[in-house]
Scaffold this motif. Sequence first.
Motif, short mmCIF file in Angstrom:
data_model
loop_
_atom_site.label_atom_id
_atom_site.label_comp_id
_atom_site.label_asym_id
_atom_site.label_seq_id
_atom_site.Cartn_x
_atom_site.Cartn_y
_atom_site.Cartn_z
N ARG A 3 0.85 -1.19 0.00
CA ARG A 3 0.00 0.00 0.00
C ARG A 3 0.89 1.24 0.00
O ARG A 3 1.79 1.36 0.83
CB ARG A 3 -0.91 0.00 1.22
CG ARG A 3 -1.94 1.12 1.20
CD ARG A 3 -2.85 1.05 2.42
NE ARG A 3 -3.52 -0.22 2.50
CZ ARG A 3 -4.78 -0.44 2.11
NH1 ARG A 3 -5.49 0.55 1.61
NH2 ARG A 3 -5.32 -1.63 2.23
N VAL A 4 0.61 2.16 -0.96
CA VAL A 4 1.37 3.40 -1.08
C VAL A 4 0.39 4.55 -1.27
O VAL A 4 -0.78 4.35 -1.55
CB VAL A 4 2.36 3.36 -2.28
CG1 VAL A 4 3.39 2.26 -2.09
CG2 VAL A 4 1.62 3.18 -3.59
N THR A 5 0.91 5.77 -1.15
CA THR A 5 0.10 6.96 -1.42
C THR A 5 0.14 7.23 -2.92
O THR A 5 1.21 7.25 -3.54
CB THR A 5 0.64 8.17 -0.64
OG1 THR A 5 0.59 7.85 0.75
CG2 THR A 5 -0.18 9.42 -0.91
N THR A 6 -1.02 7.44 -3.50
CA THR A 6 -1.12 7.71 -4.93
C THR A 6 -0.48 9.06 -5.25
O THR A 6 -0.79 10.07 -4.63
CB THR A 6 -2.60 7.73 -5.37
OG1 THR A 6 -3.19 6.49 -5.00
CG2 THR A 6 -2.73 7.93 -6.87
N SER A 30 -7.19 5.11 -8.25
CA SER A 30 -7.06 5.90 -7.03
C SER A 30 -6.70 7.33 -7.39
O SER A 30 -5.99 7.57 -8.36
CB SER A 30 -5.97 5.28 -6.13
OG SER A 30 -5.83 6.01 -4.94
N THR A 31 -7.20 8.27 -6.60
CA THR A 31 -6.90 9.67 -6.85
C THR A 31 -5.70 10.11 -6.01
O THR A 31 -5.35 9.49 -5.01
CB THR A 31 -8.11 10.57 -6.51
OG1 THR A 31 -8.48 10.36 -5.15
CG2 THR A 31 -9.29 10.24 -7.41
N GLU A 32 -5.09 11.17 -6.46
CA GLU A 32 -3.90 11.73 -5.80
C GLU A 32 -4.11 11.88 -4.29
O GLU A 32 -5.14 12.38 -3.85
CB GLU A 32 -3.59 13.08 -6.41
CG GLU A 32 -2.41 13.80 -5.81
CD GLU A 32 -2.13 15.14 -6.47
OE1 GLU A 32 -1.47 15.97 -5.83
OE2 GLU A 32 -2.56 15.36 -7.61
N GLY A 33 -3.14 11.38 -3.53
CA GLY A 33 -3.18 11.50 -2.08
C GLY A 33 -3.86 10.36 -1.36
O GLY A 33 -3.66 10.16 -0.17
N ASP A 34 -4.71 9.59 -2.06
CA ASP A 34 -5.35 8.43 -1.45
C ASP A 34 -4.37 7.26 -1.48
O ASP A 34 -3.37 7.29 -2.20
CB ASP A 34 -6.63 8.04 -2.21
CG ASP A 34 -7.77 9.03 -1.98
OD1 ASP A 34 -7.70 9.81 -1.01
OD2 ASP A 34 -8.72 9.00 -2.78
N SER A 35 -4.68 6.21 -0.75
CA SER A 35 -3.81 5.03 -0.80
C SER A 35 -4.26 4.11 -1.94
O SER A 35 -5.42 4.12 -2.35
CB SER A 35 -3.83 4.28 0.53
OG SER A 35 -5.11 3.78 0.79
N VAL A 36 -3.29 3.36 -2.44
CA VAL A 36 -3.56 2.38 -3.49
C VAL A 36 -2.67 1.17 -3.23
O VAL A 36 -1.56 1.31 -2.71
CB VAL A 36 -3.31 2.96 -4.91
CG1 VAL A 36 -1.85 3.30 -5.14
CG2 VAL A 36 -3.83 2.01 -5.98
N GLU A 37 -3.17 -0.01 -3.56
CA GLU A 37 -2.38 -1.21 -3.40
C GLU A 37 -1.72 -1.55 -4.73
O GLU A 37 -2.36 -1.50 -5.79
CB GLU A 37 -3.26 -2.37 -2.93
CG GLU A 37 -3.75 -2.17 -1.52
CD GLU A 37 -4.64 -3.31 -1.05
OE1 GLU A 37 -5.14 -4.09 -1.88
OE2 GLU A 37 -4.82 -3.41 0.18
N LEU A 38 -0.44 -1.90 -4.65
CA LEU A 38 0.34 -2.28 -5.83
C LEU A 38 0.71 -3.75 -5.73
O LEU A 38 1.20 -4.20 -4.69
CB LEU A 38 1.63 -1.47 -5.92
CG LEU A 38 1.52 0.04 -6.02
CD1 LEU A 38 2.92 0.66 -6.07
CD2 LEU A 38 0.70 0.44 -7.23
#
Length: 105
Positions: A3-6, A30-38
């Motif tokens: 999980r990282v910040t978009t 995911s939008t900028e600043g939200d978290s996203v899983e890679l």
Amino acid sequence: MVRVTTPAGGVASGDALIVGRIFGIAAYSSTEGDSVELSTIGVFQLPKASAAVLAVGGRVAWDNTAKEVTTPAAGRFPIGVAVEAAGNGVTSVAVRLDGVATAAA
């Protein structure tokens, strides 16, 4: 999954993304600043530099400017190995991501 910040501009599901020394494929949009899983390991069909010639098992790298898989070289981010041959004119390739966090070569 990591999980990282978009980053700026957001990310679409399936997009390749480099965050610091991590390369992965976005599991969802995911939008900028939200978290996203890679996904940092696994096999993914990715865009390929048309002129690159890749052999099965050959190391591959990500060209973050062109947003495509190509051969390893300075300024490119090592991501794994090709799991299929892909010659000149082919525009996508199956790649096994190795999950190794690294810096551009």
